[in-house]
Scaffold this active site. Structure first.
Site, PDB file in Angstrom:
ATOM      1  N   ASP A 150     -29.101   7.276  46.253  1.00 22.66           N
ATOM      2  CA  ASP A 150     -29.990   6.656  45.270  1.00 22.66           C
ATOM      3  C   ASP A 150     -29.724   5.154  45.283  1.00 22.66           C
ATOM      4  OD1 ASP A 150     -30.292   9.365  44.735  1.00 22.66           O
ATOM      5  OD2 ASP A 150     -30.498   9.063  42.570  1.00 22.66           O
ATOM      6  N   LYS A 218     -37.761   6.705  42.333  1.00 20.76           N
ATOM      7  CA  LYS A 218     -37.081   7.091  41.099  1.00 20.76           C
ATOM      8  C   LYS A 218     -37.322   6.012  40.069  1.00 20.76           C
ATOM      9  CE  LYS A 218     -32.245   7.809  39.606  1.00 20.76           C
ATOM     10  NZ  LYS A 218     -30.855   8.016  40.056  1.00 20.76           N
ATOM     11  N   LYS A 254     -38.703  10.991  40.951  1.00 24.01           N
ATOM     12  CA  LYS A 254     -37.586  11.371  40.095  1.00 24.01           C
ATOM     13  C   LYS A 254     -37.546  10.491  38.851  1.00 24.01           C
ATOM     14  CE  LYS A 254     -32.513  11.523  39.934  1.00 24.01           C
ATOM     15  NZ  LYS A 254     -31.246  11.330  40.658  1.00 24.01           N
TER      16      LYS A 254
END
Lengths: 318, 283
Positions: A150, A218, A254
């Site tokens: 991430d 995300k 996400k």
């Protein structure tokens, strides 16, 4: 598809700017009204059981604190492998999300289970470090065996219009996710929507990340005041849907930060279904980044199965 | 010519007066079977919300000093005194009692608050103990509130039975979710307005009106409830079994008289846990 092909010319900051600013503007009022109306939908009985199980399967169980210890990570992994001690049928979360240095501990604790390990990298959460440091941060996590990375984008560069710089950084990190042998780590790109100021910027950042090769986009780090919201997630889901129509690539979304209740999670699932479609209702393409959500979902799930309300004394203390 | 403004009787949850989450209501009839009021008909989700409110309020209420809790309970008596007329009207209309009998019931309810107010700082003086042990230790047993109490007020009492159900629970620092008598619910719901203006923190007492048959299994089975008072229930055995799943304290129907102006210390203690501590003695 190659980035040049999509943008329609050689990649320069000007051409990227032109392409991103030619995206249609976001109808703020319409977007928020749409999200609010989807949030009123009532999910009951068997659909609710399905939704709660799916929410668990989509969860990236997260601990991103300065005070994290190997013990804490291990106990989180235990919880992921057996979310409900009384019910072996209970599904497990998709991944454990930790800081890079905790990856070996998570890997060891998870053993042969199918739960992935995601590591935040690139000077998370601010992203304020030299490229050299960000690359090393990523490579370390990949070398430790992280299945997913991430990364955070450089919001400063993005907001000052230096899109090419952001693009190049994402590409470089994507490169660092490769392994000489075996599968590359999946790359999730954190846009930190709470710092991007406008919906238009969020749409642009989504496209920029997808263009540079993100596997997931995300919303947030969970470390700023405004984290994932329903309208922002809806907007990003529209982006991945349109991207798929244009290029045939499936990109995941996400939302992370601030999703704490089963009720919230079900609202997100409705938005996924109604925006991107059922194809996205899978942990491969939609994840929740959350730390306290699991307990609430477990309590709701058990309530449906036993017809008894649970109390916080009957789930783990995180 | 003007129309009377009729009161809508609503629930009392977390210091607020919501209608039932279900949107339902039922009719309450007076002693001559005339319709006197519409009352919110609580659902299991109101039980859920009430327990949540009670749990949230519990540490703060238990953490308040005994002196402070006593003042608040005494304040309830003061406020109740000021609204005596309203309660007399409601009680006599629902039960068919004469003005004089209804007045006596309100007096008993007020006196019961005062009686309980006095107990807050005396429970341990009477029921706590200093235990003799073989060793250089002080060994002290004190009584602690058990937590959240789910209670069913007696079906046949309009006010005093209701007061004698909630007061013994909250005296010691418990919070309570109480289901009123189904047919005599008006004074209990009006008491919610008294509690709301008595410095009682929101959520300490949560009042639900509805069908015992519909609410009991949810309240008694709720895993975040620590004790249940089954006085107003018709099927206590089944509920006791359900309560045993989470080792709740249980008060069976008929254990305590609830009509008088005084409570019973044992009733208060039934909703408490004994904590024993060892402390080294100096030389």
């Amino acid at each position: 598809m190659q980035a040049e092909e999509i943008v329609g010319s050689r990649l320069t900051n000007q051409s990227l700017s032109r392409w991103l600013h030619s995206l249609p503007g976001v109808d703020k009022v319409g977007l928020e009204a749409r999200a609010a109306s989807l949030a009123t939908r009532s999910i009951k009985t068997t659909s609710k059981v399905w939704g709660l199980d799916m929410a668990i399967k989509m969860m990236d169980l997260t601990t991103l604190e300065g005070m994290d210890t190997p013990q804490r990570v291990r106990s989180l992994c235990q919880k992921a492998m057996t979310p409900d001690m009384d019910d072996p049928e209970c599904p497990t979360p998709a991944a454990i999300c930790v800081y890079g240095d905790m990856v070996p501990h998570a890997k060891a604790a998870l053993g042969k289970s199918k739960i992935y390990v995601a590591a935040v990298a690139t000077a998370f959460p601010s992203g304020r470090a030299s490229m050299k440091v960000k690359l090393q941060d990523t490579k370390d996590a990949v070398a430790f065996g992280a299945d997913e990375i991430d990364m955070v984008i450089d919001r400063g560069a993005f907001l000052s219009g230096n899109y090419l710089e952001v693009f190049k950084q994402i590409q470089a990190i994507k490169q660092a996710c490769q392994r000489p042998k075996g599968k590359p780590a999946h790359l999730k790109v954190i846009l930190e929507t709470g710092e991007l100021q406008t919906y238009d910027n969020i749409r642009r950042a989504s496209y920029l990340a997808m263009l540079a090769g993100a596997d997931f986009i995300k919303t947030s780090t969970g470390k700023v005041t405004v984290n994932a919201t329903l309208p922002i997630t809806l907007l990003m889901l529209e982006a991945v849907r349109d991207w798929f129509d244009q290029t045939g690539e499936l990109i995941g979304v996400k939302p992370a930060g601030g999703i704490r209740t089963a009720k919230d999670a079900l609202k997100y699932l409705v938005v996924v279904k109604e925006t991107a479609g059922e194809r996205w209702l899978t942990p491969e393409l939609f994840r929740f980044g959350a730390s306290s959500l699991l307990n609430d979902v477990l309590m709701q799930r058990k309530k449906l199965l036993t017809k008894t309300y649970l109390g916080p004394d009957y789930v783990s203390v995180d | 010519m003007r129309l009377d403004v009729k009161k809508t009787y609503k629930l009392f949850i977390a210091g607020k007066f919501p209608r039932s989450e279900s949107g339902r209501s039922y009719q309450v009839k007076d002693s001559k079977a005339n319709h006197v009021a519409n009352v919110a008909l609580a659902s299991r989700k109101d039980v859920r919300d009430a327990v949540q409110a009670a749990r949230a309020a519990q540490p703060g209420w238990a953490g308040a000093s005994a002196y402070n809790r006593g003042q608040v309970l005494y304040r309830i008596a003061e406020m109740l005194e000021g609204r005596r007329e309203q309660f007399i009207t409601e009680i006599s209309s629902l039960t068919g009692k004469t003005q004089k009998q209804a007045d006596a019931e309100v007096s008993a309810a007020i006196d019961s608050w005062v009686w309980h107010a006095g107990w807050t700082d005396k429970i341990d003086s009477v029921a706590g103990s200093m235990n003799p042990v073989a060793g250089p230790y002080f060994n002290i047993s004190t009584n602690q509130p058990t937590g959240v109490v789910g209670a069913f007020a007696p079906q046949g009492s309009a006010l005093v039975g209701f007061v004698n159900t909630i007061a013994p629970a909250i005296v010691s620092g418990n919070t309570v979710v109480v289901v009123t008598s189904e047919n005599l619910s008006l004074p209990a719901l009006t008491l919610g307005e008294v509690l709301a203006t008595s410095d009682l923190p929101g959520g300490v007492v949560n009042i639900l009106s509805g069908k015992e048959s519909e609410l009991a299994s949810w309240l008694v089975g709720h895993m975040d409830v620590n004790a249940v008072d089954l006085e107003g229930t018709s099927n206590p055995t089944e509920l006791e079994i359900s309560a045993a799943n989470t080792v709740k304290r249980v008060i069976r129907p008929g254990t305590y008289l609830r009509e008088g102006s005084k409570g019973n210390l044992q009733h208060i203690l039934d909703l408490m846990e004994v904590k024993t501590v060892w402390h080294p003695k100096g030389h």
